[in-house]
Design a protein around this motif. Structure first.
Motif, PDB file in Angstrom:
ATOM      1  N   ASN A  41       0.843  -1.184   0.000  1.00  0.00           N
ATOM      2  CA  ASN A  41       0.000   0.000   0.000  1.00  0.00           C
ATOM      3  C   ASN A  41       0.882   1.239   0.000  1.00  0.00           C
ATOM      4  N   PHE A  42       0.601   2.165  -0.914  1.00  0.00           N
ATOM      5  CA  PHE A  42       1.376   3.399  -0.986  1.00  0.00           C
ATOM      6  C   PHE A  42       1.121   4.241   0.265  1.00  0.00           C
ATOM      7  N   THR A  43       2.092   5.091   0.602  1.00  0.00           N
ATOM      8  CA  THR A  43       1.936   5.947   1.780  1.00  0.00           C
ATOM      9  C   THR A  43       0.916   7.050   1.532  1.00  0.00           C
ATOM     10  N   GLU A  44       0.658   7.352   0.252  1.00  0.00           N
ATOM     11  CA  GLU A  44      -0.343   8.347  -0.134  1.00  0.00           C
ATOM     12  C   GLU A  44      -0.941   7.905  -1.458  1.00  0.00           C
ATOM     13  N   ARG A  45      -2.212   8.136  -1.623  1.00  0.00           N
ATOM     14  CA  ARG A  45      -2.898   7.755  -2.863  1.00  0.00           C
ATOM     15  C   ARG A  45      -2.412   8.605  -4.040  1.00  0.00           C
ATOM     16  N   PHE A  46      -2.148   7.954  -5.173  1.00  0.00           N
ATOM     17  CA  PHE A  46      -1.830   8.660  -6.409  1.00  0.00           C
ATOM     18  C   PHE A  46      -3.134   9.104  -7.080  1.00  0.00           C
ATOM     19  N   ARG A  47      -3.048  10.039  -8.011  1.00  0.00           N
ATOM     20  CA  ARG A  47      -4.244  10.494  -8.750  1.00  0.00           C
ATOM     21  C   ARG A  47      -4.765   9.409  -9.678  1.00  0.00           C
ATOM     22  N   GLY A  48      -3.874   8.599 -10.169  1.00  0.00           N
ATOM     23  CA  GLY A  48      -4.218   7.507 -11.086  1.00  0.00           C
ATOM     24  C   GLY A  48      -3.217   6.385 -10.896  1.00  0.00           C
ATOM     25  N   ARG A  49      -3.152   5.525 -11.864  1.00  0.00           N
ATOM     26  CA  ARG A  49      -2.248   4.372 -11.803  1.00  0.00           C
ATOM     27  C   ARG A  49      -0.810   4.844 -12.029  1.00  0.00           C
ATOM     28  N   PRO A  50       0.075   4.703 -11.036  1.00  0.00           N
ATOM     29  CA  PRO A  50       1.468   5.135 -11.213  1.00  0.00           C
ATOM     30  C   PRO A  50       2.279   4.092 -11.978  1.00  0.00           C
ATOM     31  N   ALA A  51       3.464   4.488 -12.404  1.00  0.00           N
ATOM     32  CA  ALA A  51       4.445   3.549 -12.946  1.00  0.00           C
ATOM     33  C   ALA A  51       5.162   2.920 -11.753  1.00  0.00           C
ATOM     34  N   VAL A  52       5.282   1.593 -11.751  1.00  0.00           N
ATOM     35  CA  VAL A  52       5.907   0.884 -10.635  1.00  0.00           C
ATOM     36  C   VAL A  52       7.048   0.023 -11.162  1.00  0.00           C
ATOM     37  N   HIS A  53       8.172   0.110 -10.479  1.00  0.00           N
ATOM     38  CA  HIS A  53       9.357  -0.687 -10.822  1.00  0.00           C
ATOM     39  C   HIS A  53       9.716  -1.554  -9.611  1.00  0.00           C
ATOM     40  N   CYS A  54       9.994  -2.829  -9.853  1.00  0.00           N
ATOM     41  CA  CYS A  54      10.421  -3.754  -8.790  1.00  0.00           C
ATOM     42  C   CYS A  54      11.776  -4.340  -9.147  1.00  0.00           C
TER      43      CYS A  54
END
Length: 115
Positions: free
Chosen positions: A42-55
């Motif tokens: 869970n992100f520490t704060e909600r994004f406006r939309g779907r973010p880019a995520v790198h693992c």
């Protein structure tokens, strides 16, 4: 390519121990064939939309007597979080894995108006 039109860009990051199977004889360490583990972040704060995520793998403890096979990805990404997915197959024996992640996307600002 994701183009961000917002002047407020958020970057959230962290690490998660997805499993530690050596101590308890879990199937990533003792099993064979296709195996998968998922962990919700869970992100520490909600994004406006779907973010880019790198693992990426930040730690793995593997057996040297077998081939090392791993696939790490982000799945079920939404504005609130995502699933880290770790997969292995064949005779690979993986004692534990820690995955680092980073999410980048538009975030709300306190001066934003909902019209």
């Amino acid at each position: 390519m994701q183009k961000l039109s917002n002047q407020f860009i958020g970057v959230d990051q962290g690490e998660a121990v997805v499993f530690s199977d050596f101590e308890n004889g879990g199937n990533m360490w003792t099993g064979e064939g296709s195996r998968e583990r998922r962990q919700r972040v869970n992100f520490t704060e909600r994004f406006r939309g779907r973010p880019a995520v790198h693992c990426s793998v930040s730690l793995w403890d593997v057996d040297t007597a077998t081939n090392v096979r791993a696939d790490v990805s982000a799945d079920s990404i939404d504005a609130d979080g995502f699933d880290i997915v770790f997969r292995t197959w064949g005779d690979s024996k993986i004692a534990r894995a820690r995955i680092g992640w980073m999410a980048i996307g538009a975030v709300r600002h306190e001066d934003d108006w909902d019209v």
